[in-house]
Design a protein around this motif. Sequence first.
Motif, PDB file in Angstrom:
ATOM      1  N   ASN A 360      -7.459   3.266  -0.532  1.00  0.00           N
ATOM      2  CA  ASN A 360      -6.695   4.129  -1.444  1.00  0.00           C
ATOM      3  C   ASN A 360      -5.193   4.019  -1.195  1.00  0.00           C
ATOM      4  OD1 ASN A 360      -9.028   5.070  -2.612  1.00  0.00           O
ATOM      5  ND2 ASN A 360      -9.084   6.983  -1.442  1.00  0.00           N
ATOM      6  N   ALA A 361      -4.841   3.868   0.081  1.00  0.00           N
ATOM      7  CA  ALA A 361      -3.416   3.721   0.408  1.00  0.00           C
ATOM      8  C   ALA A 361      -2.884   2.375  -0.076  1.00  0.00           C
ATOM      9  CB  ALA A 361      -3.208   3.862   1.915  1.00  0.00           C
ATOM     10  N   VAL A 362      -3.683   1.335   0.095  1.00  0.00           N
ATOM     11  CA  VAL A 362      -3.254  -0.018  -0.298  1.00  0.00           C
ATOM     12  C   VAL A 362      -3.188  -0.146  -1.814  1.00  0.00           C
ATOM     13  CG1 VAL A 362      -3.975  -2.454  -0.347  1.00  0.00           C
ATOM     14  CG2 VAL A 362      -4.070  -1.148   1.797  1.00  0.00           C
ATOM     15  N   ASP A 363      -4.137   0.442  -2.507  1.00  0.00           N
ATOM     16  CA  ASP A 363      -4.257   0.246  -3.954  1.00  0.00           C
ATOM     17  C   ASP A 363      -4.262   1.592  -4.668  1.00  0.00           C
ATOM     18  OD1 ASP A 363      -4.714  -0.571  -6.514  1.00  0.00           O
ATOM     19  OD2 ASP A 363      -6.778  -1.251  -6.182  1.00  0.00           O
ATOM     20  N   ALA A 364      -3.092   2.020  -5.129  1.00  0.00           N
ATOM     21  CA  ALA A 364      -2.969   3.324  -5.786  1.00  0.00           C
ATOM     22  C   ALA A 364      -3.716   3.367  -7.113  1.00  0.00           C
ATOM     23  CB  ALA A 364      -1.491   3.658  -6.001  1.00  0.00           C
ATOM     24  N   LYS A 365      -4.109   2.218  -7.648  1.00  0.00           N
ATOM     25  CA  LYS A 365      -4.899   2.226  -8.883  1.00  0.00           C
ATOM     26  C   LYS A 365      -6.229   2.947  -8.660  1.00  0.00           C
ATOM     27  CE  LYS A 365      -5.175  -2.161  -9.874  1.00  0.00           C
ATOM     28  NZ  LYS A 365      -4.667  -2.609  -8.555  1.00  0.00           N
ATOM     29  N   ARG A 366      -6.734   2.893  -7.431  1.00  0.00           N
ATOM     30  CA  ARG A 366      -7.978   3.597  -7.112  1.00  0.00           C
ATOM     31  C   ARG A 366      -7.821   5.107  -7.292  1.00  0.00           C
ATOM     32  NH1 ARG A 366     -11.778   1.342  -3.357  1.00  0.00           N
ATOM     33  NH2 ARG A 366     -11.636   3.250  -2.118  1.00  0.00           N
ATOM     34  N   LEU A 367      -6.587   5.593  -7.242  1.00  0.00           N
ATOM     35  CA  LEU A 367      -6.306   7.019  -7.425  1.00  0.00           C
ATOM     36  C   LEU A 367      -5.853   7.326  -8.847  1.00  0.00           C
ATOM     37  CD1 LEU A 367      -4.397   7.638  -4.066  1.00  0.00           C
ATOM     38  CD2 LEU A 367      -6.827   8.001  -4.547  1.00  0.00           C
ATOM     39  N   GLY A 368      -5.827   6.277  -9.701  1.00  0.00           N
ATOM     40  CA  GLY A 368      -5.493   6.495 -11.105  1.00  0.00           C
ATOM     41  C   GLY A 368      -4.104   6.038 -11.519  1.00  0.00           C
ATOM     42  N   PHE A 369      -3.276   5.623 -10.570  1.00  0.00           N
ATOM     43  CA  PHE A 369      -1.940   5.121 -10.910  1.00  0.00           C
ATOM     44  C   PHE A 369      -2.074   3.704 -11.478  1.00  0.00           C
ATOM     45  CE2 PHE A 369      -1.316   8.345  -7.668  1.00  0.00           C
ATOM     46  CZ  PHE A 369      -0.273   9.095  -8.198  1.00  0.00           C
ATOM     47  N   GLU A 370      -1.235   3.354 -12.455  1.00  0.00           N
ATOM     48  CA  GLU A 370      -1.519   2.150 -13.230  1.00  0.00           C
ATOM     49  C   GLU A 370      -0.620   0.954 -12.962  1.00  0.00           C
ATOM     50  OE1 GLU A 370      -2.465   2.406 -17.367  1.00  0.00           O
ATOM     51  OE2 GLU A 370      -3.124   4.488 -17.186  1.00  0.00           O
ATOM     52  N   THR A 371       0.644   1.173 -12.637  1.00  0.00           N
ATOM     53  CA  THR A 371       1.570   0.041 -12.591  1.00  0.00           C
ATOM     54  C   THR A 371       1.993  -0.271 -11.149  1.00  0.00           C
ATOM     55  OG1 THR A 371       3.697   1.229 -12.697  1.00  0.00           O
ATOM     56  CG2 THR A 371       2.499   0.906 -14.779  1.00  0.00           C
TER      57      THR A 371
END
Length: 555
Positions: A360-371
Amino acid sequence: MSNQNEVYEYTFQLFAPYNNGAELIADFNDWKPIEMEKGDDGFFRTTQKLADGTYQYKFNIQSKSWFYEENEVKTIADPYATDIDQETQNSILKLKNGEKIVDEYVWRHDETPLPNNTQIVIYEMHVGDFSGGEADGFTRGKYTDVIAKLDYLAELGINAIELMPLKESPGDFNWGYSPIHYFSPDSSYGSTAELKELIDKCHALGIRVIVDGVYNHANTDTPLTQIDHDYWFRKEGKDPEQNWGPEFDYDKHDENLNVMPARKFICDSIRYWIHEYRIDGIRFDAAKQIDNFDVLGEFVRYSREMASMKPFFTVAEYIPPIPDITEPLGPVESCWNDSFMYILVDYLTGEGFNLEEIKNAVDAKRLGFETGTSVTNYLANHDQNRLFLKLGEKGILDEEAYLRAKLGALILMSAVGVPMLWMGEEFGEYVPMSEESNKINWTLLENERNKDLFNYYKSLIALRKTNAAFFTPNVEFFHEDSENGVLAFRRFDDNANTAVVVLNLSDNDLENYEIANFPADGAWHEWTKNFDVEINENRFISTLKRREGLIFVKS
């Protein structure tokens, strides 16, 4: 060349649409009141004949604020004053050829290309505490002290600085989160021309300047509260637990003049800072308390319009962070990502290891952030104690602390999002958070370990801002081994730029560890330790040291 004896007409004005009377008082008239006339547009005005020079002035206004007697006369600074005498709180007016000027600074580096938002690595600093090194540790740092350390920042490699609030605020030392004057920089840091010189010299080095904008609230002494409090501010704050001063009422609409007063005032301030000081971005303080995506979106659109063709970065402090605040559907480009900090600091200080949380820290897309710029990540900021202090509090000291700090730095620089450092973090500063004078200790850089950490950050920053694989939101986890604490992922773009990150998050050295599915065969170069590997059959076999990360780029 102007004739020093020539006299010009200059019009003073004060917007106070529902007040009954106003006067100008100024040093050119021995502070004798001069009556002002009110127009249908809500402005009081008086035109005076003045030679070129520097003048001080204030207004007397019959207040409409509910906490004063009816029409009680208050003496205030000009809400639009571009310079303030800190001791007297007088507004300062400078005239040249009959026109108002702020100073005579000549910009030299407007044409220097600056990095795009996807490429920036931010360095957050407090001007008063950044310089350090003086015999008197309580000496307030100034704009000129930051200028003196720009070569250091250029060597570190950061290409954006985020300055804590610069607007004139109470007292001689504070963090600036209680602004009084929205058009006047804090004079205790130096002159307006020195601030411009700092920004100009940053631009010369390809360093962008982002400033902290405090638009949720103001100081009780701001002139607007004395004119007509409820015209610009809410009568009562929305949340008594989160109240730091009069809160701007962005829903207030003056139907008679067809103006939204609070929005117009802040937009005027934003325009002024972009035009006069050439700033390259705004951090919106306390955006959750502003609690108005419509007005934040208006500020962002307005900022970009004012900045015109140059890149402009907008980031919100919104705690806890949520994707809704960020584009494409939200109002701002980026959000301060406390989630990243808590996940990493918990792991680095020994609170436990959770592979899904690290992802989740590495890939914020997993938390819903897109860009690729939706989150701004950090291990610490001005509101949080530095990592080294938190490590020390858990008894993690000496070589072990530096080992973990390096791992934190590597994940920070390789994660999706915009990386940000809090000043001194790059060399292991551990001074506790304090709103008192709190200089960072530059002598730490004389120690081998601290200098080594600086060089490690320098190397990672160089990779982060030059390898286009990190400019995107793209990340693929291709190896996950929760039992052994190993995570491997690749960052990539659409043009075959790729970087591979291998993390041993465990407390064990792993000998002859094999990672299958390595993204591509052929020659790869490890960035942090400077060695080459040849990958065959997509298999990488190596000894992975405990709590250590590796970054591979194509040779």
